[in-house]
Design a protein around this motif. Structure first.
Motif, PDB file in Angstrom:
ATOM      1  N   THR A  22       0.823  -1.216   0.000  1.00 26.00           N
ATOM      2  CA  THR A  22       0.000   0.000   0.000  1.00 26.00           C
ATOM      3  C   THR A  22       0.859   1.270   0.000  1.00 26.00           C
ATOM      4  OG1 THR A  22      -0.108  -0.267   2.395  1.00 26.00           O
ATOM      5  CG2 THR A  22      -1.999  -1.050   1.119  1.00 26.00           C
ATOM      6  N   LEU A  23       2.153   1.114  -0.244  1.00 26.49           N
ATOM      7  CA  LEU A  23       3.077   2.251  -0.254  1.00 26.49           C
ATOM      8  C   LEU A  23       2.619   3.295  -1.270  1.00 26.49           C
ATOM      9  CD1 LEU A  23       5.791   2.452   1.325  1.00 26.49           C
ATOM     10  CD2 LEU A  23       6.926   1.623  -0.722  1.00 26.49           C
ATOM     11  N   ALA A  24       2.630   4.559  -0.846  1.00 26.85           N
ATOM     12  CA  ALA A  24       2.193   5.668  -1.723  1.00 26.85           C
ATOM     13  C   ALA A  24       0.824   5.349  -2.329  1.00 26.85           C
ATOM     14  CB  ALA A  24       3.237   5.938  -2.804  1.00 26.85           C
ATOM     15  N   ASP A  25      -0.102   4.987  -1.462  1.00 30.69           N
ATOM     16  CA  ASP A  25      -1.474   4.644  -1.895  1.00 30.69           C
ATOM     17  C   ASP A  25      -1.507   3.538  -2.938  1.00 30.69           C
ATOM     18  OD1 ASP A  25      -2.761   6.351  -0.212  1.00 30.69           O
ATOM     19  OD2 ASP A  25      -2.632   8.049  -1.606  1.00 30.69           O
ATOM     20  N   GLY A  26      -0.568   2.655  -2.860  1.00 32.01           N
ATOM     21  CA  GLY A  26      -0.560   1.515  -3.795  1.00 32.01           C
ATOM     22  C   GLY A  26       0.086   1.837  -5.134  1.00 32.01           C
ATOM     23  N   SER A  27       0.613   3.052  -5.291  1.00 35.49           N
ATOM     24  CA  SER A  27       1.156   3.412  -6.616  1.00 35.49           C
ATOM     25  C   SER A  27       2.480   2.689  -6.895  1.00 35.49           C
ATOM     26  CB  SER A  27       1.332   4.924  -6.749  1.00 35.49           C
ATOM     27  OG  SER A  27       2.345   5.366  -5.877  1.00 35.49           O
ATOM     28  N   ALA A  28       3.240   2.356  -5.845  1.00 36.63           N
ATOM     29  CA  ALA A  28       4.496   1.619  -6.070  1.00 36.63           C
ATOM     30  C   ALA A  28       4.181   0.242  -6.657  1.00 36.63           C
ATOM     31  CB  ALA A  28       5.258   1.473  -4.760  1.00 36.63           C
ATOM     32  N   PHE A  29       3.182  -0.412  -6.056  1.00 38.51           N
ATOM     33  CA  PHE A  29       2.778  -1.747  -6.527  1.00 38.51           C
ATOM     34  C   PHE A  29       2.200  -1.650  -7.949  1.00 38.51           C
ATOM     35  CE2 PHE A  29      -0.287  -5.378  -6.515  1.00 38.51           C
ATOM     36  CZ  PHE A  29       0.636  -6.395  -6.336  1.00 38.51           C
ATOM     37  N   ALA A  30       1.354  -0.654  -8.161  1.00 45.95           N
ATOM     38  CA  ALA A  30       0.736  -0.492  -9.488  1.00 45.95           C
ATOM     39  C   ALA A  30       1.813  -0.226 -10.545  1.00 45.95           C
ATOM     40  CB  ALA A  30      -0.278   0.648  -9.452  1.00 45.95           C
ATOM     41  N   GLY A  31       2.833   0.544 -10.185  1.00 43.59           N
ATOM     42  CA  GLY A  31       3.913   0.843 -11.129  1.00 43.59           C
ATOM     43  C   GLY A  31       4.665  -0.415 -11.529  1.00 43.59           C
ATOM     44  N   LEU A  32       4.923  -1.275 -10.547  1.00 46.39           N
ATOM     45  CA  LEU A  32       5.623  -2.532 -10.835  1.00 46.39           C
ATOM     46  C   LEU A  32       4.769  -3.422 -11.749  1.00 46.39           C
ATOM     47  CD1 LEU A  32       7.996  -4.485 -10.260  1.00 46.39           C
ATOM     48  CD2 LEU A  32       6.757  -5.250  -8.216  1.00 46.39           C
ATOM     49  N   ILE A  33       3.480  -3.510 -11.418  1.00 41.55           N
ATOM     50  CA  ILE A  33       2.560  -4.303 -12.252  1.00 41.55           C
ATOM     51  C   ILE A  33       2.588  -3.774 -13.688  1.00 41.55           C
ATOM     52  CG2 ILE A  33       0.085  -4.816 -12.647  1.00 41.55           C
ATOM     53  CD1 ILE A  33       1.115  -6.415 -10.304  1.00 41.55           C
TER      54      ILE A  33
END
Ligand SMILES: Cc1cc2nc3c(=O)[nH]c(=O)nc-3n(C[C@H](O)[C@H](O)[C@H](O)COP(=O)(O)OP(=O)(O)OC[C@H]3O[C@@H](n4cnc5c(N)ncnc54)[C@H](O)[C@@H]3O)c2cc1C
Length: 562
Positions: free
Chosen positions: A443-454
């Motif tokens: 959920t780092l940075a409102d989930g944007s880190a995870f979304a960026g990796l995806i």
């Protein structure tokens, strides 16, 4: 068997992990420099360190009359290591470092660790201590300690664990009291301190977590202190002994050449590092650096075990070859053995890619790239957790290739298996890494880190064509599974249902991100295409099925009576 530095695989993995993105921040790390550094480090690892591995396992570090002595040859090799400049690759030039990328250092350290995990641990801890002092120390502390630690003349340690405080550091009780002269005195016992004492350096700089008087309970009451083994005189030279001592060393399953010490602090003189009460946060600077290095230890042991099993598979003859009809055939000619070897090689390359991608992100972050900082934080528990699991799996499979000869000590396959079993335990157990991944990183940075990796992985999957088309299909399916499972966990953050799925999610992420890195390697070098194809068929194809393990919830656990 001797160790052969995998220079070509390392150079390729660096490139696939985005090393070229560092050219602006590190202009001196050009292709010629990288090749020369890898080659020099590989030679040192193979010629100086690797020959110590087996004798070091047999003799181990020793403790007698309060004195810890490194295993035969280790002290000399560590001094040569320092003299060769290997300790200072990525440290800042301000402190005497060479200012090269962390990613290059991680590649280099894979080789030192493959040569001997016990050896690699000493500089890993020193480097972590350097990073913590560089980030949080005063100008005076940096000037006094960093140049000698960066050069490798002095080593560093990390003193967190106590008998009652392992994963839960909030429980630690070591006390720090003001000495009335602006300094502090430390009293307490630490256990399991890696290279806590030895005869391989002129001084040892201990970084210690302790509680100050009237500090609040829990992690907010913890501060970080620096306590040297020998106090410095007015000229900054090691002088009289501090009031701290090794009280013994552990007898362990593996890494016998690494002295794992019980440390007694008996009113030891110490200095506060950073802000009082922020000790755990400061220590995380050190722990994150060390977590990536421990992930790399997993890659290192997988590579070393693979090389040994591959050589054995060509020597040992048994059964009839399904391909040539030859009988007896070398194990290499038996499809199941070759699949085993190839899968070790593929997962090693994948895990190497995960660690190097984390290191590239760390380098970009060091130069102010905010998105890269998030990527580094997100990937760190995956690099530590999954790569060390791959290391243990690989050592076990490599032992299996040896048959009964793997279980007896002469071949050395057993040592790799014993040595690497610690990797999923120290630097935060892999269970703790999984909780970090779903609790903080997802959920780092409102989930944007995870979304960026995806998003980045999806882009690669879509671009894979020709011989890699099916790899792209499998990678795309795995990425979608990771995204869906991540969303399920994020909605249930902190609940028993989410915590019950954490380890399954870490594995799923490791296999997917590893598959991404392996596919990128295959895009750059056709030699990797069969490995990527095998990985897609044997590993990525199973990822969608793992979603159920992530989302099963805590129901069965709650119904279980033990
Ligand atoms: C060879 C060696 C070298 C080491 N080097 C150092 C060093 O240099 N410095 C240092 O300070 N320490 C060091 N350690 C200590 C090491 O970091 C700890 O052993 C490790 O953090 C686990 O702590 P523990 O052993 O107390 O296990 P515990 O914390 O008791 O954990 C036991 C089990 O419970 C699980 N668990 C615990 N809490 C949770 C939770 N909240 N959620 C889910 N699962 C959980 C763990 O994953 C583990 O499987 C070393 C240990 C060894 C063996």
């Amino acid at each position: 068997m001797t160790y052969q530095p995998p220079l070509r695989d390392l150079a390729l993995a660096l490139k696939a992990a985005g090393f070229e993105r560092l050219s602006a921040a590190y202009p001196e790390a050009d292709a010629a420099t990288v090749a020369a550094v890898l080659e020099g480090a590989g030679a040192f690892a193979a010629e100086v360190v690797a020959p110590l591995n087996r004798p070091g396992d047999l003799a181990g570090a020793t403790y007698a009359n309060g004195v810890v002595t490194a295993a035969p040859g280790y002290a000399d090799a560590l001094r040569q290591f320092a003299q060769g400049g290997w300790n200072s690759l990525s440290a800042e030039p301000d402190h005497g470092g060479q200012g090269l990328p962390k990613a290059l250092e991680i590649a280099v350290f894979e080789m030192f660790n493959a040569a001997s995990l016990a050896f690699g641990l000493c500089p890993i801890l020193t480097q972590g201590a350097i990073e913590a002092i560089a980030a949080h120390g005063t100008a005076r502390q940096k000037a006094l300690y960093l140049p000698r630690m960066v050069s490798g003349e002095w080593t560093g340690t990390m003193n967190l664990t106590e008998p009652q405080a392992g994963s839960d550091l909030a429980a630690l009780t070591t006390r720090a009291e003001p000495d009335g002269e602006g300094g502090w005195r430390l009293t307490g016992q630490k256990i399991f301190i890696t290279w806590g004492d030895h005869d391989a350096a002129d001084n040892i700089v201990h970084l210690v977590l302790a509680r100050t008087p009237n500090a609040p309970a829990g992690v907010k009451g913890i501060s970080l202190f620096l306590a040297p083994k020998r106090l410095l005189d007015d000229n900054g030279e090691p002088g009289p002994a501090n009031d701290l001592r090794p009280a013994g060393i552990e007898h362990k399953l593996g890494i016998h050449a690494s002295p794992t010490c019980v440390m007694a602090f008996e009113g030891a003189r110490a200095e506060l590092v950073g802000v009082e009460g922020q000790g755990l946060a400061h220590m995380f600077t050190m722990m994150n650096a060390a977590r990536l290095q421990v992930g790399t230890q997993g890659v290192a042991i997988a590579e070393r075990a693979y090389q040994q099993a591959l050589a054995f598979s060509h020597e040992r003859k048994q059964s009839r070859s399904a391909w040539t009809g030859e009988s007896p055939a070398p194990l290499w000619d038996l499809p199941d053995v070759r699949r085993t070897l190839m899968l070790i090689k593929a997962k090693t390359a994948a895990a190497r890619g995960v660690c190097l991608a984390t290191a590239v992100a760390a380098d970009l972050a060091r130069h102010g790239d905010v998105e890269a900082k998030l990527r580094e934080e997100l990937l760190t528990p995956i690099a530590k957790g999954w790569s060390t699991d791959v290391g243990v799996w690989a050592a076990s499979e490599a032992l299996q290739v040896h048959g009964g000869m793997g279980f007896v000590e002469e071949t050395g396959a057993a040592q790799h298996y014993r040595d690497c079993r610690i990797l999923p335990i120290y630097e935060g157990t892999n269970g703790i890494q999984a909780i970090d991944l779903i609790g903080r990183k997802l959920t780092l940075a409102d989930g944007s880190a995870f979304a960026g990796l995806i998003g980045d992985m999806r882009q690669t999957a879509a671009a894979l064509d020709g011989d890699l088309h099916l790899v792209g299909v499998r990678l795309g399916e795995a990425v979608t599974t990771m995204e869906t499972a991540g969303a399920w966990l994020a909605e249930r953050r902190g609940t028993p249902d989410a915590l019950a799925g954490a380890t399954a999610f870490l594995r799923l992420c490791g296999e997917t991100v590893g598959g991404w890195m392996l596919a990128r390697q295959a895009q750059l070098d056709a030699r990797m295409t069969p490995l990527a194809a095998l990985y897609a068929g044997q590993v990525l194809s199973g990822v969608p099925g793992q979603a159920a393990a992530v989302t099963q919830g805590a129901g069965p656990l709650e119904a279980f009576e033990g």
